[in-house]
Design a protein around this motif. Structure first.
Motif, PDB file in Angstrom:
ATOM      1  N   CYS A 198      51.853  29.851  50.429  1.00 19.33           N
ATOM      2  CA  CYS A 198      50.739  30.746  50.745  1.00 19.33           C
ATOM      3  C   CYS A 198      49.715  30.043  51.629  1.00 19.33           C
ATOM      4  O   CYS A 198      49.676  28.822  51.718  1.00 19.33           O
ATOM      5  N   HIS A 199      48.877  30.845  52.279  1.00 16.58           N
ATOM      6  CA  HIS A 199      47.781  30.346  53.108  1.00 16.58           C
ATOM      7  C   HIS A 199      46.501  31.022  52.640  1.00 16.58           C
ATOM      8  O   HIS A 199      46.456  32.250  52.525  1.00 16.58           O
ATOM      9  N   MET A 200      45.455  30.225  52.401  1.00 14.66           N
ATOM     10  CA  MET A 200      44.169  30.770  51.949  1.00 14.66           C
ATOM     11  C   MET A 200      43.057  30.122  52.755  1.00 14.66           C
ATOM     12  O   MET A 200      43.052  28.900  52.957  1.00 14.66           O
ATOM     13  N   PHE A 201      42.103  30.936  53.193  1.00 17.91           N
ATOM     14  CA  PHE A 201      41.018  30.392  54.010  1.00 17.91           C
ATOM     15  C   PHE A 201      39.855  31.372  54.040  1.00 17.91           C
ATOM     16  O   PHE A 201      40.005  32.576  53.814  1.00 17.91           O
ATOM     17  N   GLY A 202      38.652  30.810  54.274  1.00 15.62           N
ATOM     18  CA  GLY A 202      37.480  31.642  54.498  1.00 15.62           C
ATOM     19  C   GLY A 202      36.869  32.256  53.253  1.00 15.62           C
ATOM     20  O   GLY A 202      36.308  33.342  53.306  1.00 15.62           O
ATOM     21  N   MET A 203      36.949  31.550  52.110  1.00 14.18           N
ATOM     22  CA  MET A 203      36.346  32.085  50.886  1.00 14.18           C
ATOM     23  C   MET A 203      35.642  30.971  50.119  1.00 14.18           C
ATOM     24  O   MET A 203      35.718  29.803  50.504  1.00 14.18           O
ATOM     25  N   THR A 204      34.955  31.328  49.039  1.00 14.00           N
ATOM     26  CA  THR A 204      34.248  30.320  48.249  1.00 14.00           C
ATOM     27  C   THR A 204      35.227  29.362  47.581  1.00 14.00           C
ATOM     28  O   THR A 204      35.075  28.144  47.669  1.00 14.00           O
ATOM     29  N   THR A 205      36.247  29.886  46.902  1.00  8.95           N
ATOM     30  CA  THR A 205      37.255  29.055  46.232  1.00  8.95           C
ATOM     31  C   THR A 205      38.637  29.569  46.587  1.00  8.95           C
ATOM     32  O   THR A 205      38.908  30.770  46.453  1.00  8.95           O
ATOM     33  N   GLY A 206      39.510  28.668  47.006  1.00 11.01           N
ATOM     34  CA  GLY A 206      40.873  29.089  47.315  1.00 11.01           C
ATOM     35  C   GLY A 206      41.606  29.543  46.066  1.00 11.01           C
ATOM     36  O   GLY A 206      42.008  30.697  45.943  1.00 11.01           O
ATOM     37  N   VAL A 207      41.779  28.633  45.116  1.00 14.68           N
ATOM     38  CA  VAL A 207      42.404  28.958  43.834  1.00 14.68           C
ATOM     39  C   VAL A 207      41.422  28.598  42.734  1.00 14.68           C
ATOM     40  O   VAL A 207      41.073  27.425  42.565  1.00 14.68           O
ATOM     41  N   ARG A 208      40.981  29.604  41.975  1.00 14.49           N
ATOM     42  CA  ARG A 208      40.041  29.375  40.874  1.00 14.49           C
ATOM     43  C   ARG A 208      40.766  29.626  39.556  1.00 14.49           C
ATOM     44  O   ARG A 208      41.253  30.730  39.304  1.00 14.49           O
ATOM     45  N   VAL A 209      40.845  28.603  38.722  1.00 16.45           N
ATOM     46  CA  VAL A 209      41.396  28.723  37.380  1.00 16.45           C
ATOM     47  C   VAL A 209      40.229  28.547  36.413  1.00 16.45           C
ATOM     48  O   VAL A 209      39.637  27.478  36.335  1.00 16.45           O
ATOM     49  N   ALA A 210      39.882  29.609  35.710  1.00 12.52           N
ATOM     50  CA  ALA A 210      38.751  29.568  34.775  1.00 12.52           C
ATOM     51  C   ALA A 210      39.159  30.307  33.508  1.00 12.52           C
ATOM     52  O   ALA A 210      38.857  31.481  33.317  1.00 12.52           O
ATOM     53  N   LEU A 211      39.884  29.602  32.639  1.00 10.02           N
ATOM     54  CA  LEU A 211      40.465  30.209  31.444  1.00 10.02           C
ATOM     55  C   LEU A 211      39.543  30.065  30.237  1.00 10.02           C
ATOM     56  O   LEU A 211      38.675  29.198  30.199  1.00 10.02           O
ATOM     57  N   THR A 212      39.767  30.925  29.264  1.00  8.42           N
ATOM     58  CA  THR A 212      39.013  30.851  28.006  1.00  8.42           C
ATOM     59  C   THR A 212      39.930  30.548  26.831  1.00  8.42           C
ATOM     60  O   THR A 212      39.479  30.532  25.688  1.00  8.42           O
ATOM     61  N   ALA A 213      41.211  30.336  27.109  1.00  3.86           N
ATOM     62  CA  ALA A 213      42.179  29.987  26.061  1.00  3.86           C
ATOM     63  C   ALA A 213      42.937  28.746  26.491  1.00  3.86           C
ATOM     64  O   ALA A 213      43.101  28.473  27.684  1.00  3.86           O
ATOM     65  N   SER A 214      43.419  27.987  25.531  1.00  2.00           N
ATOM     66  CA  SER A 214      44.117  26.740  25.816  1.00  2.00           C
ATOM     67  C   SER A 214      45.581  26.994  26.164  1.00  2.00           C
ATOM     68  O   SER A 214      46.193  27.956  25.700  1.00  2.00           O
ATOM     69  N   GLY A 215      46.129  26.115  27.001  1.00  2.00           N
ATOM     70  CA  GLY A 215      47.565  26.104  27.222  1.00  2.00           C
ATOM     71  C   GLY A 215      48.049  26.782  28.482  1.00  2.00           C
ATOM     72  O   GLY A 215      49.250  26.800  28.751  1.00  2.00           O
ATOM     73  N   GLY A 216      47.161  27.332  29.299  1.00  2.00           N
ATOM     74  CA  GLY A 216      47.597  27.946  30.548  1.00  2.00           C
ATOM     75  C   GLY A 216      47.952  26.901  31.584  1.00  2.00           C
ATOM     76  O   GLY A 216      47.607  25.721  31.450  1.00  2.00           O
ATOM     77  N   ASN A 217      48.671  27.326  32.621  1.00  2.00           N
ATOM     78  CA  ASN A 217      48.951  26.372  33.696  1.00  2.00           C
ATOM     79  C   ASN A 217      49.091  27.073  35.039  1.00  2.00           C
ATOM     80  O   ASN A 217      49.433  28.253  35.125  1.00  2.00           O
TER      81      ASN A 217
END
Length: 301
Positions: free
Chosen positions: A146-165
């Motif tokens: 993928c290609h990502m550009f021109g935003m605040t965060t390219g990939v944002r991972v902000a979980l509230t539970a444990s164990g995600g990936n």
């Protein structure tokens, strides 16, 4: 009207209803730049947007692109693959003022369980986008080619539970405030990055609270800060180049662990800032007289 006729009419309506449901939940659907969301999203009658197609795609199904186009932002709440399909086109998402893809199964009957794959997508924030991919609830998100550009965060991972990936492979993230941000408010979240180019951002990788990241064969260049950590977590760089970042290349804060193997960290404002612990296999190229802080050298046998 006879009972027999009514029975036949009922069976006919029931059959049509089942056919309609089956059609609405196809295992594979299609979008096209000249499609229409009133269509069934079949190959011969494709939809116009990812949001239009996702409601007609079965759980664990796939949305493919027939030709190049802008297919709109989408919120994902179930297991699904979205493929930009290089052979026929390249799926585009314009996310100005918003997130391109949101992955959030928190309102489902089984939260924190979905697996989502995003492949061959171009996500353009047009300078005002918030996130290319915003992963807030689910089990796994795979981002490939993928290609990502021109935003605040390219990939944002902000979980509230444990164990995600999160797994990111063969992807370019440029011209953002933060290329990849990884946090969780409960337990831990793991991240694997392989052959990812993160360049011309303010921060390349921010591995925050609860984040544990392994970065392989990747370029983290020309940012202000290359990679930064948080107390209690760990970041491993293997076969990476962290170069030409105007501030700090690799920032290991107090209570964090940085691991280095076969990586080059040169020509940054400060190559390594270490207030935590760095573990090295002594096979790196680093322009430092000595790595400050606590350093553990491991020899391969």
């Amino acid at each position: 009207m006879t009972k027999s006729y009514l029975r036949i009419l009922f069976l006919a309506c029931f059959t049509l209803a089942l056919a309609s449901i089956a059609q609405a939940q196809a295992p594979r659907t299609w979008v096209s730049g000249v499609g229409d969301d009133v269509n069934p999203c079949s190959r011969t009658a494709p939809c116009k947007t990812f949001a239009g197609a996702i409601s007609k795609t079965a759980n664990k199904g796939e949305i493919d692109c027939l030709d190049p186009g802008g297919f709109g932002t989408v919120t994902i709440t179930k297991n699904i693959t979205i493929d930009g399909t290089h052979g026929a086109g390249f799926g585009g998402i314009l996310s100005s003022g918003t997130s391109g893809v949101i992955v959030n199964d928190s309102a489902s009957a089984t939260p924190n369980t979905i697996v989502v794959t995003l492949r061959s997508l171009s996500i353009n924030g047009a300078g005002t986008g918030t996130n290319g991919v915003n992963f807030t609830s689910g089990k796994t998100v795979n981002i490939e080619d993928c290609h990502m550009f021109g935003m605040t965060t390219g990939v944002r991972v902000a979980l509230t539970a444990s164990g995600g990936n999160i797994n990111i492979k063969d992807t370019n993230i440029i011209k953002t405030t933060t290329g990849v941000s990884i946090t969780t408010t409960s337990g831990f979240v793991t991240a694997s990055l392989d052959n990812v180019h993160i360049e011309n951002n303010t921060t390349g990788i921010s591995c925050g609270t609860g984040g544990f990241a392994t970065v392989r064969n990747s370029l983290i260049n020309f940012n202000t800060t290359g990679v930064t950590t948080a107390s209690g977590n760990a970041v491993t760089l293997e076969g990476c180049e962290v170069n030409h970042n105007s501030g700090t290349g690799f920032n290991v804060v107090a209570g964090a662990t940085g691991r280095l193997s076969d990586s080059m960290i040169i020509l940054n404002g400060t190559n390594i800032a270490n207030a935590g612990t760095i573990v090295t296999w002594n096979n790196n190229r680093i322009l430092e007289a000595a790595i400050p802080g606590v350093v553990t050298s491991l020899q391969q046998h």
